[in-house]
Design a protein around this motif. Structure first.
Motif, PDB file in Angstrom:
ATOM      1  N   ASN A   1      -9.252  -4.401   0.832  1.00 60.47           N
ATOM      2  CA  ASN A   1     -10.540  -4.055   0.238  1.00 60.47           C
ATOM      3  C   ASN A   1     -11.639  -5.050   0.570  1.00 60.47           C
ATOM      4  O   ASN A   1     -12.822  -4.727   0.518  1.00 60.47           O
TER       5      ASN A   1
ATOM      6  N   HIS B   1     -16.824   5.880  -1.011  1.00 61.78           N
ATOM      7  CA  HIS B   1     -17.209   4.801  -0.111  1.00 61.78           C
ATOM      8  C   HIS B   1     -18.708   4.839   0.186  1.00 61.78           C
ATOM      9  O   HIS B   1     -19.339   3.789   0.310  1.00 61.78           O
TER      10      HIS B   1
ATOM     11  N   LYS C   1     -11.044   4.642  10.340  1.00 63.11           N
ATOM     12  CA  LYS C   1      -9.705   4.064  10.359  1.00 63.11           C
ATOM     13  C   LYS C   1      -9.097   4.019   8.961  1.00 63.11           C
ATOM     14  O   LYS C   1      -7.885   4.168   8.801  1.00 63.11           O
ATOM     15  N   LYS C   2      -9.930   3.834   7.960  1.00 59.73           N
ATOM     16  CA  LYS C   2      -9.436   3.745   6.587  1.00 59.73           C
ATOM     17  C   LYS C   2      -9.001   5.108   6.057  1.00 59.73           C
ATOM     18  O   LYS C   2      -7.953   5.223   5.403  1.00 59.73           O
TER      19      LYS C   2
ATOM     20  N   ARG D   1       0.820  -1.213   0.000  1.00 64.27           N
ATOM     21  CA  ARG D   1       0.000   0.000   0.000  1.00 64.27           C
ATOM     22  C   ARG D   1       0.855   1.264   0.000  1.00 64.27           C
ATOM     23  O   ARG D   1       0.451   2.303  -0.530  1.00 64.27           O
TER      24      ARG D   1
ATOM     25  N   ILE E   1     -14.983   1.687  10.706  1.00 64.24           N
ATOM     26  CA  ILE E   1     -14.166   1.193   9.597  1.00 64.24           C
ATOM     27  C   ILE E   1     -13.708   2.323   8.692  1.00 64.24           C
ATOM     28  O   ILE E   1     -12.533   2.424   8.331  1.00 64.24           O
ATOM     29  N   ILE E   2     -14.627   3.235   8.314  1.00 67.88           N
ATOM     30  CA  ILE E   2     -14.250   4.301   7.387  1.00 67.88           C
ATOM     31  C   ILE E   2     -13.349   5.326   8.066  1.00 67.88           C
ATOM     32  O   ILE E   2     -12.458   5.908   7.414  1.00 67.88           O
TER      33      ILE E   2
ATOM     34  N   GLN F   1     -12.849  10.580  -1.518  1.00 68.98           N
ATOM     35  CA  GLN F   1     -12.765   9.213  -1.018  1.00 68.98           C
ATOM     36  C   GLN F   1     -13.992   8.848  -0.186  1.00 68.98           C
ATOM     37  O   GLN F   1     -14.531   7.743  -0.291  1.00 68.98           O
TER      38      GLN F   1
ATOM     39  N   GLY G   1      -5.458  -1.130   4.534  1.00 69.68           N
ATOM     40  CA  GLY G   1      -5.627  -0.974   3.088  1.00 69.68           C
ATOM     41  C   GLY G   1      -6.272  -2.133   2.374  1.00 69.68           C
ATOM     42  O   GLY G   1      -6.342  -2.145   1.136  1.00 69.68           O
TER      43      GLY G   1
ATOM     44  N   PHE H   1      -8.936  -3.866   7.064  1.00 68.84           N
ATOM     45  CA  PHE H   1      -9.417  -2.709   6.310  1.00 68.84           C
ATOM     46  C   PHE H   1      -8.565  -1.479   6.589  1.00 68.84           C
ATOM     47  O   PHE H   1      -8.283  -0.685   5.689  1.00 68.84           O
ATOM     48  N   GLU H   2      -8.142  -1.332   7.828  1.00 64.23           N
ATOM     49  CA  GLU H   2      -7.378  -0.157   8.236  1.00 64.23           C
ATOM     50  C   GLU H   2      -6.060  -0.049   7.475  1.00 64.23           C
ATOM     51  O   GLU H   2      -5.628   1.057   7.127  1.00 64.23           O
TER      52      GLU H   2
END
Length: 224
Positions: free
Chosen positions: A100, A163, A179-180, A71, A176-177, A159, A98, A95-96
């Motif tokens: 998918n 999502h 952390k991403k 990543r 989740i989002i 981004q 990278g 997920f954090e």
């Protein structure tokens, strides 16, 4: 001649690795199998694969460490984790860093193929403008078009909207989002995300059929 999708598969269980490779090869994928994370990283640098399928628990270098290194060099290549881990924190970590998508062992080959195709389709759509209601959204240019008017988006706005779009009519989980996109789901980042959601609502307000609603305690849902 059609381009064969190149898959880099990293799986340290020899029997399972061969089964996966043979199943994918019969579906016209070009598969390179590696048995540890370090070998997979070296292969990645020479092969230029289209998608990565990585076992999490591997010798020398595990799948999470491998994904972090890749990543750093490539933000866009799809990564699918194969894992025997089922705890939520392990999924979130994937997920954090990278990832998918992830698939828990044991799994069916059909499900693996469906998930690979879904990730490839999603990756392809990132390169093309998409319709969100009456808007046209270009992720690569970070632009939102409505008729002849154009809104320029920041990288994080683009981004976040992407999502929300791929999870449209479903809940986009806050933790989740965060952390991403923010790197941490602490209170201050959560408040920052709320501000970004408000900005996106304003930029999408010309189409009354688009709503971004707050699902208290869970996250957001974009309805369109």
């Amino acid at each position: 001649m059609d381009h064969k999708i190149k898959i880099l598969l990293a799986e340290d269980e020899p029997a399972l690795g061969q089964i996966i490779k043979e199943s994918l090869t019969t579906r016209n994928f070009d598969v390179t199998l590696c048995t540890n994370g370090e070998e997979a990283f070296q292969q990645y640098k020479t092969d230029a694969p289209d998608i990565l399928v990585l076992d999490v628990m591997m010798p020398i270098k595990d799948g999470f460490t491998l994904a972090k290194e890749i990543r750093f060099e490539n933000e866009h290549i799809p990564i699918l984790f194969l894992t025997a881990k089922s705890q939520v924190k392990d999924v979130v970590e994937g997920f954090e860093i990278g990832g998918n998508d992830y698939l828990k062992k044991p799994f069916s080959m059909e499900e693996l193929i469906v998930r690979i195709n879904a990730l490839l389709k999603r990756q392809k759509s990132k390169n093309e403008p998409i319709n969100i209601g009456k808007y046209t959204f270009d992720l690569l240019k970070q632009e939102l078009l409505f008729g002849t008017s154009k809104e320029n988006l920041t990288h994080r706005e683009a981004q976040l909207l992407w999502h929300l779009h791929i999870q449209r009519n479903k809940v986009l989980e806050r933790s989740i989002i965060l952390k991403k996109l923010w790197g941490d789901d602490d209170f201050f980042n959560a408040r920052s995300m709320d501000v970004f959601i408000s900005k996106l609502r304003k930029k999408l307000k010309q189409d009354a059929n688009i709503q971004i609603i707050n699902i208290r305690g869970f996250g957001y849902k974009m309805i369109c």
